[in-house]
Design an enzyme around this catalytic site. Structure first.
Site, mmCIF file in Angstrom:
data_model
loop_
_atom_site.group_PDB
_atom_site.id
_atom_site.type_symbol
_atom_site.label_atom_id
_atom_site.label_comp_id
_atom_site.label_asym_id
_atom_site.label_seq_id
_atom_site.Cartn_x
_atom_site.Cartn_y
_atom_site.Cartn_z
ATOM 1 N N TYR A 161 0.838 -1.204 0.000
ATOM 2 C CA TYR A 161 0.000 0.000 0.000
ATOM 3 C C TYR A 161 0.873 1.255 0.000
ATOM 4 O O TYR A 161 0.654 2.189 -0.783
ATOM 5 C CB TYR A 161 -0.901 -0.035 1.235
ATOM 6 C CG TYR A 161 -1.732 1.201 1.491
ATOM 7 C CD1 TYR A 161 -2.864 1.475 0.721
ATOM 8 C CD2 TYR A 161 -1.402 2.087 2.528
ATOM 9 C CE1 TYR A 161 -3.636 2.604 0.976
ATOM 10 C CE2 TYR A 161 -2.167 3.205 2.788
ATOM 11 C CZ TYR A 161 -3.288 3.468 2.007
ATOM 12 O OH TYR A 161 -4.050 4.585 2.263
ATOM 13 N N LYS A 165 1.166 4.169 -2.844
ATOM 14 C CA LYS A 165 0.839 5.571 -2.538
ATOM 15 C C LYS A 165 2.027 6.491 -2.831
ATOM 16 O O LYS A 165 1.854 7.652 -3.193
ATOM 17 C CB LYS A 165 0.390 5.699 -1.077
ATOM 18 C CG LYS A 165 -0.976 5.073 -0.785
ATOM 19 C CD LYS A 165 -2.101 5.765 -1.536
ATOM 20 C CE LYS A 165 -3.485 5.379 -1.027
ATOM 21 N NZ LYS A 165 -4.577 5.971 -1.836
HETATM 22 N N1 NAD Z 1 -8.907 6.597 6.180
HETATM 23 C C1 NAD Z 1 -7.603 6.811 6.308
HETATM 24 O O1 NAD Z 1 -7.048 6.793 7.431
HETATM 25 C C2 NAD Z 1 -6.766 7.124 5.081
HETATM 26 C C3 NAD Z 1 -5.472 7.626 5.301
HETATM 27 C C4 NAD Z 1 -4.681 7.928 4.185
HETATM 28 C C5 NAD Z 1 -5.182 7.725 2.908
HETATM 29 N N2 NAD Z 1 -6.436 7.220 2.743
HETATM 30 C C6 NAD Z 1 -6.896 7.031 1.371
HETATM 31 O O2 NAD Z 1 -8.070 7.787 1.181
HETATM 32 C C7 NAD Z 1 -8.883 7.174 0.188
HETATM 33 C C8 NAD Z 1 -10.302 7.019 0.710
HETATM 34 O O3 NAD Z 1 -10.255 6.221 1.858
HETATM 35 P P1 NAD Z 1 -11.429 6.204 2.961
HETATM 36 O O4 NAD Z 1 -10.763 6.075 4.268
HETATM 37 O O5 NAD Z 1 -12.416 7.294 2.715
HETATM 38 O O6 NAD Z 1 -12.038 4.761 2.639
HETATM 39 P P2 NAD Z 1 -13.501 4.287 2.173
HETATM 40 O O7 NAD Z 1 -13.431 2.810 2.097
HETATM 41 O O8 NAD Z 1 -14.527 4.903 3.061
HETATM 42 O O9 NAD Z 1 -13.593 4.916 0.722
HETATM 43 C C9 NAD Z 1 -13.007 4.316 -0.413
HETATM 44 C C10 NAD Z 1 -13.999 4.404 -1.542
HETATM 45 O O10 NAD Z 1 -13.423 3.825 -2.716
HETATM 46 C C11 NAD Z 1 -14.363 2.935 -3.292
HETATM 47 N N3 NAD Z 1 -13.651 1.897 -4.021
HETATM 48 C C12 NAD Z 1 -12.944 0.862 -3.526
HETATM 49 N N4 NAD Z 1 -12.442 0.114 -4.521
HETATM 50 C C13 NAD Z 1 -12.843 0.700 -5.674
HETATM 51 C C14 NAD Z 1 -12.655 0.395 -7.043
HETATM 52 N N5 NAD Z 1 -11.959 -0.684 -7.435
HETATM 53 N N6 NAD Z 1 -13.197 1.215 -7.968
HETATM 54 C C15 NAD Z 1 -13.920 2.303 -7.599
HETATM 55 N N7 NAD Z 1 -14.146 2.633 -6.319
HETATM 56 C C16 NAD Z 1 -13.608 1.841 -5.373
HETATM 57 C C17 NAD Z 1 -15.140 2.378 -2.111
HETATM 58 O O11 NAD Z 1 -16.388 1.831 -2.497
HETATM 59 C C18 NAD Z 1 -15.275 3.616 -1.232
HETATM 60 O O12 NAD Z 1 -16.403 4.400 -1.558
HETATM 61 C C19 NAD Z 1 -8.186 5.867 -0.184
HETATM 62 O O13 NAD Z 1 -7.425 6.054 -1.353
HETATM 63 C C20 NAD Z 1 -7.284 5.614 1.011
HETATM 64 O O14 NAD Z 1 -6.160 4.833 0.678
HETATM 65 C C21 NAD Z 1 -7.240 6.925 3.802
#
Ligand code: NAD
Length: 257
Positions: A161, A165
């Site tokens: 991951y 990123k």
């Molecule tokens: N939550 C955290 O702590 C955090 C920290 C750093 C980065 N991120 C990044 O932020 C982004 C959003 O994360 P989040 O925490 O809101 O998670 P989340 O799971 O709530 O949101 C992710 C969204 O992406 C969609 N998704 C997943 N696979 C997919 C695919 N193959 N095609 C299209 N859509 C797809 C899901 O249905 C969901 O709506 C991600 O890229 C994650 O890596 C999150």
């Protein structure tokens, strides 16, 4: 003085992937609140439709589109549907992504590495590639913002991951240079721990990470939406190629132990 306090996205055409939950949903709400028409693209089409319904309006402004960013054909179809509905694309926000349940490095096989890259790096590559012809035609300050992670910038485990990123950081830099002459800005955010459903199944939830944060709390999806909309807006009109940590001070350092 050219300071303009009005809504920053009046009439802007915005495509957000991964828009049904968490960070993506918050971005949709912020863009729509400032006048944008938004395509809510997600694998989870039912929830994407609920997001559009919750935005209200005449029902014509926004659209939910199903997309799987790991499939090139699906991404191309989504981008065409978005452009047809909106009449173009001015802003692309790449949020779709997520962690892959891997354990230690030695027992993580090629399949897990490939999955992490497919979802977190290639998904964004595909979305940008398909959207570029539309962004090149935009006359409203075209911009791309991608969601990376603090994992790209400091070791926090989860090598597949984190490496994917970090790939977004490099992609952001490279494309900023390549697309600058076309007037397309390319930036990313690197969120710290954000309270979304991804933490629900972990013991202690997102708050177990709290001791890492100088600001004394973990982040909320709105914290990221604020940074994403800033980078996509005219307020950031001379900013390109950057990955902005939005991390409550995590990367700055730790209190004395
Ligand atoms: N939550 C955290 O702590 C955090 C920290 C750093 C980065 N991120 C990044 O932020 C982004 C959003 O994360 P989040 O925490 O809101 O998670 P989340 O799971 O709530 O949101 C992710 C969204 O992406 C969609 N998704 C997943 N696979 C997919 C695919 N193959 N095609 C299209 N859509 C797809 C899901 O249905 C969901 O709506 C991600 O890229 C994650 O890596 C999150």
């Amino acid at each position: 003085m050219s300071y303009d306090p009005g809504p920053r996205f009046l009439g802007s055409l915005v495509l957000v992937t991964g828009a049904a939950h968490g960070i993506g949903r918050a971005c949709v709400e912020w863009f729509a609140a400032e006048g944008a028409r938004v395509v809510v693209a997600d694998l989870d089409i039912e929830t994407a439709r609920e997001v559009v319904e919750a935005l209200g309006g005449s029902g014509q402004e926004h659209l939910a589109v199903e997309v799987d960013v790991t499939e090139d054909g699906s991404v191309r179809a989504c981008v065409e549907a978005a452009s047809d509905h909106l009449g173009g694309i001015d802003v692309l926000v790449n949020v779709a992504g997520g962690g892959i349940p891997n354990k230690d490095f030695e027992s993580t096989g090629d399949d897990m590495w490939a999955r992490a890259m497919e979802l977190n790096l290639m998904g964004t590559v595909r979305s940008i590639r398909a959207s570029l012809p539309h962004l090149r035609r935009s006359t409203r300050h075209p911009a791309i913002v991608s969601v990376s992670s603090v994992n790209a910038l400091v070791a926090l485990g989860g090598e597949p991951y984190s490496a994917a990123k970090l790939g977004l950081v490099s992609l952001t830099r490279g494309l900023a240079v390549e697309l600058g002459p076309a007037g397309i800005r390319v930036n990313a955010v690197a969120p710290g721990t954000i309270r979304s459903r991804v933490w629900d199944n972990q013991e202690g939830g997102a708050d177990r990470m709290l001791p890492l944060y100088p600001l004394g709390r973990v982040g909320e999806p709105d914290d990221i939406a604020g940074a994403v909309t800033f980078l996509a807006s005219r307020d950031a009109s001379w900013i390109t190629g950057h990955t902005l940590p939005v991390d409550g001070g995590l990367l700055t350092g730790h209190r004395q132990v």
